[in-house]
Motif scaffolding. Structure first.
Motif: not given
Length: 383
Positions: A240-241, A254-257, A268-271, A304-306
């Motif tokens: 989280a940044l 917020q991003a998740m490996m 690294l997926e941007i949530i 970024l998937q959405t």
């Protein structure tokens, strides 16, 4: 016609076995119980999902029902996203009854998925869900960090197509020694790591400022963030940044490996990616920080998937330089008749099921030398 029934907590061992049988990543039983205890679901008494039993009495089909709170000013609403749709041959035709039940559930303002795969996406349209947002429902954005693992992943996938059993027996591929390490991030000026999600934190003030803007927002309150961080199946806490100006947080990410399967490299997926409307330039600052963090943390790309039209504007140059992925309608929604104006909603992956359906980096599997289950090379996207 197979009989559909609501899932009970006692069904999760069988649901776990169902995921294993089709080669999908398995949640632990503790992870399923955590999802079942979702506070937003309990608020409205919605089912946690539905199953169809096969001839042997064991679940042969499953769809999860993730309920999220939403805020629109002082109004509190709920939305539902379907996840982990599995229909085996023993429940052939069951997808129709599952999607019919999902899209007719009451109380929620929207029933949606932002994570449909290319084969299943026509089903949603046939069940009254529309491709949405109109301009970006088929778009995913990514930024290459290290092209060599991405190329290697394509080679491994081709080998898998030729000799699936041999490749699966090799276990996880394309891991690297940066994964999971405690690293010091080289962040741009004004960007900081965010760790405090307490009720009296600067983040809490940022959330209230977001709500005051009058947009339709999935619940990002400190309480909601703390619940997500309790997911027992996380192998690495999300990154989280925050961008702080004048002492106050004005934007956060917020991003998740994650690693989609045994043959693809870590990503690294941007949530989530949000900023106050008066600070749109904070989004590119967060993107620079995320690209830098992805390299340090061992990701081959940032994704970024959405995506929404509003997000494209805020991304600025990053939208213009991104690779276009997707290409099918992975975002579908059905709005209730009394739903708020859809123009008020600009969802991110946070609003969908990505935080619970992405496959975390499998550190334990690698450390223990375990083999991947058969079928694990298949992409772990939900139907």
């Amino acid at each position: 016609m197979p009989t559909l029934r609501e899932i009970a907590e006692s069904n999760y061992p069988a649901v776990q076995a169902l995921h294993r049988s089709v080669g999908w990543p398995e949640r632990s039983l503790a992870g399923w119980r955590w999802l079942h205890a979702n506070p937003a679901r309990l608020e409205i008494g919605a089912p946690a999902g539905w199953i169809i039993d096969g001839p042997d009495g064991e679940p042969a089909a499953h769809v999860g029902n993730l309920i999220q709170r939403f805020r629109l000013g002082d109004r509190r609403l709920h939305g539902a996203t379907g996840f982990s749709i599995i229909v085996t041959r023993a429940a052939r035709g069951g997808s129709r009854s599952m999607l019919k039940t999902f899209t007719r559930q009451p109380v929620v303002f929207a029933r949606y998925t932002f994570n449909a795969n290319s084969k299943s996406q026509p089903l949603y349209v046939r069940h009254g869900m529309q491709s949405w947002p109109e301009q970006t429902h088929a778009l995913k954005l990514s930024w290459v960090i290290d092209p060599l693992p991405l190329l290697a992943g394509r080679v491994w996938k081709r080998l898998y197509d030729l000799t699936p059993g041999v490749v699966e027996g090799l276990g996880e591929r394309l891991m690297n020694d940066r994964l999971g390490r405690a690293v010091r991030l080289d962040l741009p000026e004004g960007v900081e790591v965010l760790t405090d999600f307490s009720d009296g934190s600067s983040y809490a003030a940022f959330w209230e400022a977001l709500v005051a803007e009058g947009r339709l927002l999935a619940d990002r309150s400190p309480e909601a963030q703390r619940w997500r961080l309790q997911d027992p199946d996380l192998t690495q806490a999300p990154l989280a940044l925050a961008v702080r100006r004048g002492g106050a947080i004005v934007a956060y990410a917020q991003a998740m490996m994650a690693k989609s399967n045994i043959l693809e490299p870590p990503v690294l997926e941007i949530i989530d990616l949000e900023a106050l409307k008066d600070h749109p330039d904070a989004v590119p600052a967060l993107m620079r920080a995320l690209k830098s963090a992805a390299r340090t943390m061992g990701a081959a790309k940032l994704r970024l998937q959405t995506v929404t039209p509003e997000a494209m504007q805020r991304l600025g140059e990053f939208a213009r330089t991104a690779r276009r992925e997707g290409g099918w309608g992975h975002c579908h929604v059905q709005f209730a008749q009394d739903a708020p104006d859809p123009a008020l909603w600009s969802p991110t992956p946070y609003d969908g099921d990505y935080a619970i359906c992405l496959r975390p980096i499998p550190f334990n599997t690698v450390r223990q030398g375990a083999r991947a289950p058969r079928g694990a090379a298949q992409t772990a996207s939900k139907a």
